[in-house]
Design an enzyme around this catalytic site. Sequence first.
Site, PDB file in Angstrom:
ATOM      1  N   LYS A 234       4.534  -6.474   3.463  1.00 19.66           N
ATOM      2  CA  LYS A 234       4.596  -6.659   4.879  1.00 19.66           C
ATOM      3  C   LYS A 234       4.628  -8.276   4.903  1.00 19.66           C
ATOM      4  O   LYS A 234       4.176  -8.982   4.273  1.00 19.66           O
ATOM      5  CB  LYS A 234       3.345  -6.051   5.574  1.00 19.66           C
ATOM      6  CG  LYS A 234       3.840  -4.636   5.628  1.00 19.66           C
ATOM      7  CD  LYS A 234       2.572  -3.765   6.555  1.00 19.66           C
ATOM      8  CE  LYS A 234       3.156  -2.142   6.538  1.00 19.66           C
ATOM      9  NZ  LYS A 234       2.204  -1.361   7.423  1.00 19.66           N
ATOM     10  N   ARG A 269      -0.078   2.965   0.259  1.00 19.58           N
ATOM     11  CA  ARG A 269       1.168   3.542   0.582  1.00 19.58           C
ATOM     12  C   ARG A 269       2.187   2.288   0.219  1.00 19.58           C
ATOM     13  O   ARG A 269       2.003   1.119   0.586  1.00 19.58           O
ATOM     14  CB  ARG A 269       1.541   3.950   2.032  1.00 19.58           C
ATOM     15  CG  ARG A 269       2.895   4.406   2.543  1.00 19.58           C
ATOM     16  CD  ARG A 269       2.880   4.599   3.814  1.00 19.58           C
ATOM     17  NE  ARG A 269       4.265   5.161   4.438  1.00 19.58           N
ATOM     18  CZ  ARG A 269       5.212   4.406   4.517  1.00 19.58           C
ATOM     19  NH1 ARG A 269       4.929   2.957   4.689  1.00 19.58           N
ATOM     20  NH2 ARG A 269       6.535   4.674   5.026  1.00 19.58           N
TER      21      ARG A 269
END
Length: 289
Positions: A234, A269
């Site tokens: 991210k 995840r």
Amino acid sequence: MSIDRGQKIDLLPITVRDRSFNWGKRTYLIGILNVTPDSFSDGGLFNHPEAALAQARYLVKAGADILDVGGESTRPGAAEISPEEELNRVVPAIEAIRRELSVPISVDTTKAAIACASVLAGADIINDISGATFDSQMLPTVAELGVPIVLMHMRGTPQTMQKMTDYEDLIGEIYQFLQARVEAAIASGIDKSRIIIDPGIGFAKTSDQNLEILRRLSEFSSLDCPILVGVSRKSFIGRILNQTDPQGRIWGTAGACAGAIASGADILRVHDVQEMRDVCLVADAIFRR
């Protein structure tokens, strides 16, 4: 009896497709499988059933405990697609995977109709980034299906969320949202042991807020649900590393994953399952006793 935020509670294990998840014993990995043309890191790579199946094989061999199939990009600014388009993306991929692999499959969707069709196609878990707030039928549908659900915190939509980062009490507001969604799920008939929570790293959060969530992740433990964390590749990691290419953030992701485990994450995840499996093995050896 009231429970202070952060108090650790023993969680009931859950069995999904003959696989037992004993929370607290080790960290479990969800392998990301985006069957989209426009996801931020891997868009267009696996959006055909054959490619999705090949990637599923790879992720399972690398150590994924669950595969998360997503048919609609939720990156900041992503365009919304029709339910028909999402259905046409996820169902063929799930069917192809299920014909060959026994691994549990989650479907990343906010739509009850997609959740239902996906379970009929072979999925086992619903992963809803809206905390089941976008579709009023999601919680009743999941209750009827009898499958686990991931309830994530976010504000707004992928189009608006990064303009909605003005919190007075970041952790407190996320906690209250998740607590309310857990209560709503239980009221809809979903067993508490089938609820997983996710504080929503990157969803209506600034880079500094993402770091604060990771530092204070243990404060969500008293909600008495397994905690899922999604930090993989991210942008907040990219800012720390000065790395604009998401695929160049693997080892930054490793650092964030280790921090999440130290703070109490039960599930991660991730895109890079093989590398993060090594991170989990070492971090579990250090932080889980």
